[in-house]
Design an enzyme around this catalytic site. Structure first.
Site, PDB file in Angstrom:
ATOM      1  N   GLU A 127      -8.412  -2.721  -0.882  1.00  0.00           N
ATOM      2  CA  GLU A 127      -7.890  -2.129   0.363  1.00  0.00           C
ATOM      3  C   GLU A 127      -8.857  -2.214   1.541  1.00  0.00           C
ATOM      4  O   GLU A 127      -9.109  -1.214   2.223  1.00  0.00           O
ATOM      5  CB  GLU A 127      -7.482  -0.665   0.113  1.00  0.00           C
ATOM      6  N   ASN A 170      -7.733  -6.867  -4.074  1.00  0.00           N
ATOM      7  CA  ASN A 170      -6.507  -6.094  -4.330  1.00  0.00           C
ATOM      8  C   ASN A 170      -6.123  -5.278  -3.093  1.00  0.00           C
ATOM      9  O   ASN A 170      -6.995  -4.675  -2.457  1.00  0.00           O
ATOM     10  CB  ASN A 170      -6.800  -5.141  -5.506  1.00  0.00           C
ATOM     11  N   HIS A 206       3.547  -1.022  -4.437  1.00  0.00           N
ATOM     12  CA  HIS A 206       4.109   0.337  -4.443  1.00  0.00           C
ATOM     13  C   HIS A 206       5.315   0.317  -3.502  1.00  0.00           C
ATOM     14  O   HIS A 206       5.152   0.259  -2.276  1.00  0.00           O
ATOM     15  CB  HIS A 206       3.077   1.353  -3.948  1.00  0.00           C
ATOM     16  N   GLU A 235      -0.081  -2.745  -9.349  1.00  0.00           N
ATOM     17  CA  GLU A 235       0.153  -1.287  -9.376  1.00  0.00           C
ATOM     18  C   GLU A 235       1.632  -0.979  -9.150  1.00  0.00           C
ATOM     19  O   GLU A 235       1.989  -0.043  -8.439  1.00  0.00           O
ATOM     20  CB  GLU A 235      -0.702  -0.587  -8.308  1.00  0.00           C
ATOM     21  N   ASP A 237       5.178   0.241  -8.783  1.00  0.00           N
ATOM     22  CA  ASP A 237       6.130   1.331  -9.007  1.00  0.00           C
ATOM     23  C   ASP A 237       7.170   1.272  -7.895  1.00  0.00           C
ATOM     24  O   ASP A 237       6.885   0.795  -6.795  1.00  0.00           O
ATOM     25  CB  ASP A 237       5.480   2.716  -9.165  1.00  0.00           C
TER      26      ASP A 237
HETATM   27  C1  XIL Z   1      -4.321   6.677  -7.351  1.00  0.00           C
HETATM   28  C2  XIL Z   1      -4.172   7.382  -8.696  1.00  0.00           C
HETATM   29  O1  XIL Z   1      -2.954   6.996  -9.275  1.00  0.00           O
HETATM   30  C3  XIL Z   1      -4.207   8.888  -8.493  1.00  0.00           C
HETATM   31  O2  XIL Z   1      -4.253   9.556  -9.751  1.00  0.00           O
HETATM   32  C4  XIL Z   1      -5.429   9.287  -7.649  1.00  0.00           C
HETATM   33  O3  XIL Z   1      -5.354  10.672  -7.358  1.00  0.00           O
HETATM   34  C5  XIL Z   1      -5.478   8.500  -6.368  1.00  0.00           C
HETATM   35  O4  XIL Z   1      -5.473   7.105  -6.667  1.00  0.00           O
HETATM   36  N1  XIL Z   1      -4.076   2.344  -4.655  1.00  0.00           N
HETATM   37  C6  XIL Z   1      -5.004   2.163  -5.671  1.00  0.00           C
HETATM   38  C7  XIL Z   1      -5.065   3.132  -6.802  1.00  0.00           C
HETATM   39  O5  XIL Z   1      -5.698   1.140  -5.676  1.00  0.00           O
HETATM   40  O6  XIL Z   1      -6.385   3.300  -7.286  1.00  0.00           O
HETATM   41  C8  XIL Z   1      -4.475   4.464  -6.421  1.00  0.00           C
HETATM   42  O7  XIL Z   1      -4.454   5.279  -7.584  1.00  0.00           O
HETATM   43  C9  XIL Z   1      -3.105   4.287  -5.820  1.00  0.00           C
HETATM   44  C10 XIL Z   1      -3.169   3.461  -4.560  1.00  0.00           C
END
Ligand code: XIL
Length: 302
Positions: A127, A170, A206, A235, A237
């Site tokens: 990020e 990422n 996401h 990641e 969802d």
């Molecule tokens: C999130 C986790 O799922 C949570 O449990 C934590 O509180 C915050 O981080 N981008 C990412 C992940 O790269 O590491 C994040 O994970 C979600 C967004």
């Protein structure tokens, strides 16, 4: 195939999930994880605040639990994440430039050294770009004190620390073609042209009603792959439920399968019950570990 992992393997891909060490003792959680998935990503346990809470003192207890579990099941492990502006312990931000550079490299060496040879892919930098139309880097201690070169330095340090690990950049909101993904694209292209070591780009994916599965997802994955890197969905969802959610999951699997260098995908949790989207239902198993329609859609999309 009758599990996510075996269905994906039939197409030469992995199917992973984020895992929290604190849930491994729950029998339904572990049973679902072990049955369905071929890769794990520690959800928080490898982040800087968890692994180096004070300078030079590394703690790997929770991350080791996940890695040990994964290895006992023959699963791959994605390392997440080495350099990120979030979940940083408070000692990092006040450091001056030279000291911060030393600390960043020591952190990478500490993590990658401990897990040398055991990690399939590392999210080296997470990020680093801003949202919106600017294409600019995001403000962070690393960016603000070390400048654009911190990303290249992190990748060079990472390559030396564990030459067997694939090194990924990422990010989120980079899943379709837009100003942010264009900026990441330009960086990867520059890295490849100058021999900066990078092997893969992770697309967090996401998705929700404000940020739906982009119609040019496949095209965007392909243009990165054409630069000579693997792409991974890291990641995933998708907010929603029922057949609409299932159809969105189908689109994601189809996009990955259409890109030969899309090597696998990871959903960001086993069950809706523990999703980071509190109250949301973005995953493939409900709170009782029943497979949702989205699960069947994923299986049949492979
Ligand atoms: C999130 C986790 O799922 C949570 O449990 C934590 O509180 C915050 O981080 N981008 C990412 C992940 O790269 O590491 C994040 O994970 C979600 C967004």
């Amino acid at each position: 195939a009758d599990t996510l992992g075996s269905a994906a393997a039939g197409q030469g891909r992995y199917f992973g999930t984020a895992v929290a060490a604190s849930h491994l003792g729950e029998s339904d959680y572990a049973a679902t994880l072990d049955r369905e998935f071929s890769s794990v990503t520690p959800e928080n346990e490898m982040k800087w605040d968890a692994t180096e809470p004070s300078r030079g003192s590394f703690t790997f207890t929770s991350a080791d639990r996940i890695v040990d579990h994964a290895q006992s099941q023959g699963m791959d492990v994605r390392g997440h994440t080495l350099v990120w502006h979030s979940q940083l312990p408070s000692w990092v931000s006040p450091l001056g430039a030279q000291d911060l550079r030393t600390a960043m490299n020591a952190h990478i060496n500490g993590l990658m050294g401990h897990y040398k040879g055991e990690i399939h892919s590392w999210d080296v930098v997470n990020e680093a770009f801003q949202d919106g139309g600017s294409g600019a880097r995001r403000s962070s201690p690393f960016q603000d004190k070390l400048g654009d070169g911190f990303i290249e330095e992190a990748f060079r340090t990472a390559r030396a620390a564990d030459p067997a690990a694939k090194l990924c950049y990422n990010d989120y909101n980079t899943d379709g073609v837009n100003a942010k993904s264009n900026a990441v694209y330009d960086m990867v292209k520059d890295f490849k042209s100058r021999g900066v070591p990078i092997d893969c780009v992770g697309f967090q994916s996401h998705f929700n009603s404000n940020s739906p599965v982009p119609s040019d997802y496949r095209h965007n994955l392909q243009r990165f792959a054409d630069l000579g890197v693997d792409v991974q969905i890291t990641e995933l969802d998708i907010e929603g439920s029922g057949s609409a959610q299932a159809a969105d999951y189908t689109k994601v699997v189809e996009a990955c399968l259409a890109v030969s260098r899309c090597t696998g995908m990871t959903v960001w949790g086993v069950t809706d019950k523990y999703s980071w989207r509190s109250g949301g239902t973005p995953l493939l198993f409900d709170g009782d570990y029943n497979a949702k329609p989205a699960y069947g859609a994923v299986l049949s999309a492979f």
